[in-house]
Design a protein around this motif. Sequence first.
Motif, PDB file in Angstrom:
ATOM      1  N   ALA A  11       0.831  -1.220   0.000  1.00  0.00           N
ATOM      2  CA  ALA A  11       0.000   0.000   0.000  1.00  0.00           C
ATOM      3  C   ALA A  11       0.860   1.261   0.000  1.00  0.00           C
ATOM      4  N   GLY A  12       0.198   2.398  -0.035  1.00  0.00           N
ATOM      5  CA  GLY A  12       0.875   3.690  -0.028  1.00  0.00           C
ATOM      6  C   GLY A  12       1.086   4.214   1.388  1.00  0.00           C
ATOM      7  N   THR A  13       1.730   5.378   1.466  1.00  0.00           N
ATOM      8  CA  THR A  13       2.113   5.917   2.781  1.00  0.00           C
ATOM      9  C   THR A  13       1.251   7.121   3.185  1.00  0.00           C
ATOM     10  N   GLY A  80      -3.697  -2.061  -0.656  1.00  0.00           N
ATOM     11  CA  GLY A  80      -4.385  -0.776  -0.559  1.00  0.00           C
ATOM     12  C   GLY A  80      -4.131   0.001  -1.831  1.00  0.00           C
ATOM     13  N   MET A  81      -3.517   1.167  -1.700  1.00  0.00           N
ATOM     14  CA  MET A  81      -3.273   2.021  -2.877  1.00  0.00           C
ATOM     15  C   MET A  81      -2.294   1.371  -3.856  1.00  0.00           C
ATOM     16  N   ILE A  82      -2.791   1.024  -5.021  1.00  0.00           N
ATOM     17  CA  ILE A  82      -1.925   0.568  -6.123  1.00  0.00           C
ATOM     18  C   ILE A  82      -2.381   1.391  -7.314  1.00  0.00           C
ATOM     19  N   VAL A 110      -9.977   7.015  -3.844  1.00  0.00           N
ATOM     20  CA  VAL A 110      -9.853   8.407  -3.376  1.00  0.00           C
ATOM     21  C   VAL A 110      -9.608   8.429  -1.866  1.00  0.00           C
ATOM     22  N   ALA A 111      -8.906   9.466  -1.409  1.00  0.00           N
ATOM     23  CA  ALA A 111      -8.685   9.645   0.032  1.00  0.00           C
ATOM     24  C   ALA A 111      -9.958  10.220   0.667  1.00  0.00           C
ATOM     25  N   THR A 112     -10.044  10.155   1.993  1.00  0.00           N
ATOM     26  CA  THR A 112     -11.186  10.727   2.717  1.00  0.00           C
ATOM     27  C   THR A 112     -11.381  12.197   2.337  1.00  0.00           C
ATOM     28  N   THR A 208     -12.455  10.224  10.408  1.00  0.00           N
ATOM     29  CA  THR A 208     -12.633   8.933   9.728  1.00  0.00           C
ATOM     30  C   THR A 208     -11.499   8.656   8.741  1.00  0.00           C
ATOM     31  N   HIS A 209     -10.414   9.422   8.850  1.00  0.00           N
ATOM     32  CA  HIS A 209      -9.262   9.237   7.963  1.00  0.00           C
ATOM     33  C   HIS A 209      -8.649   7.854   8.246  1.00  0.00           C
ATOM     34  N   GLY A 210      -8.580   7.008   7.235  1.00  0.00           N
ATOM     35  CA  GLY A 210      -7.953   5.692   7.416  1.00  0.00           C
ATOM     36  C   GLY A 210      -8.880   4.606   7.937  1.00  0.00           C
ATOM     37  N   THR A 211     -10.184   4.868   7.985  1.00  0.00           N
ATOM     38  CA  THR A 211     -11.108   3.819   8.461  1.00  0.00           C
ATOM     39  C   THR A 211     -11.081   2.612   7.537  1.00  0.00           C
TER      40      THR A 211
END
Length: 271
Positions: A11-13, A80-82, A110-112, A208-211
């Motif tokens: 995943a991404g960071t 996760g993010m690919i 998309v991010a939160t 809710t960032h990262g839920t």
Amino acid sequence: MRNVPSVLSIAGTDPTGGAGIHADLKTFQERKAYGMAVVTSVVAQNTKGVQDVWHVPVDMVEQQIRAVFEDIRPGAVKTGMIATPEMIERVADLLEQENDVPLVIDPVMVATSGDSLMEQESLDLMKKRLLPLSAVITPNRQEAEVLTGLSIENIETAEDAAKTLVDEMGASAAVVKGGHLTGDATDVLYSEDGIEYLHAPRTDTNHTHGTGCSLSASIAAELARKNSIKTAVSNSKAFISKAIMDTLEIGKGNGPINHWASRLSKEDIMV
Ligand SMILES: Nc1ncnc2c1ncn2[C@@H]1O[C@H](COP(=O)(O)OP(=O)(O)OP(=O)(O)O)[C@@H](O)[C@H]1O
Ligand SMILES: Cc1ncc(CO)c(N)n1
């Protein structure tokens, strides 16, 4: 022989520690699994939004994955993010060869904050190459709409999308998350056992960032502990609900969840 369950996140960071591999590693630790992480993209982001993204070269992503597998074979993997088509193809090529390891796919788009984390051209490959490898895929409302082409307005249409992901698109199981629907925070699981609703009250919070990252990481940790999909998802829903309810006052935007919530009170944490 007793083994320590290990889990790998690809995943991404998030340098602020709330989403991506940082959230995954915190979750693995809390869910009693030895956590490992392969970085796909380095993201300059915080609780307010995404400022910049740098994709790790695909050969380097491959080398990281090979380094893990030839040394510590994970009991489960989560992606996760690919972001790019090339990266999806390479990760799928590698994971296809490890098809006895359960794979949890969080199809991050998309991010939160609303910022895009996946290139448009990646969608077809995500559907064709990655999705069929999954033990379970965990889209949110918007991701499930983009993947299935269905419009999701309520729990019934979320159920249709979960069925489409499994019966027509090749996932072994699907959790369509209800974080972006109205009413209770109900998720829908569709697996070989049929449909199950995972109910939780909606917490009135913007933390809710990262839920989504943490929910899928918890499911992967549970699968590495040899739990069934049903148990893995319901234990993870309980974990995430507590982590959202007992939120931390961190960040100026959509703050992170409280990964400690199932184990420690705020009194234990605060100085
Ligand atoms: N306000 C809330 N109260 C309770 N549970 C919530 C709330 N918001 C989200 N959830 C739960 O959190 C989990 C993640 O769902 P969500 O739909 O927010 O995922 P996501 O959009 O992928 O997350 P992310 O913000 O990481 O991108 C689900 O179990 C969902 O029901
Ligand atoms: C790296 C990364 N993955 C996923 C998300 C979605 O929460 C995010 N914000 N950042």
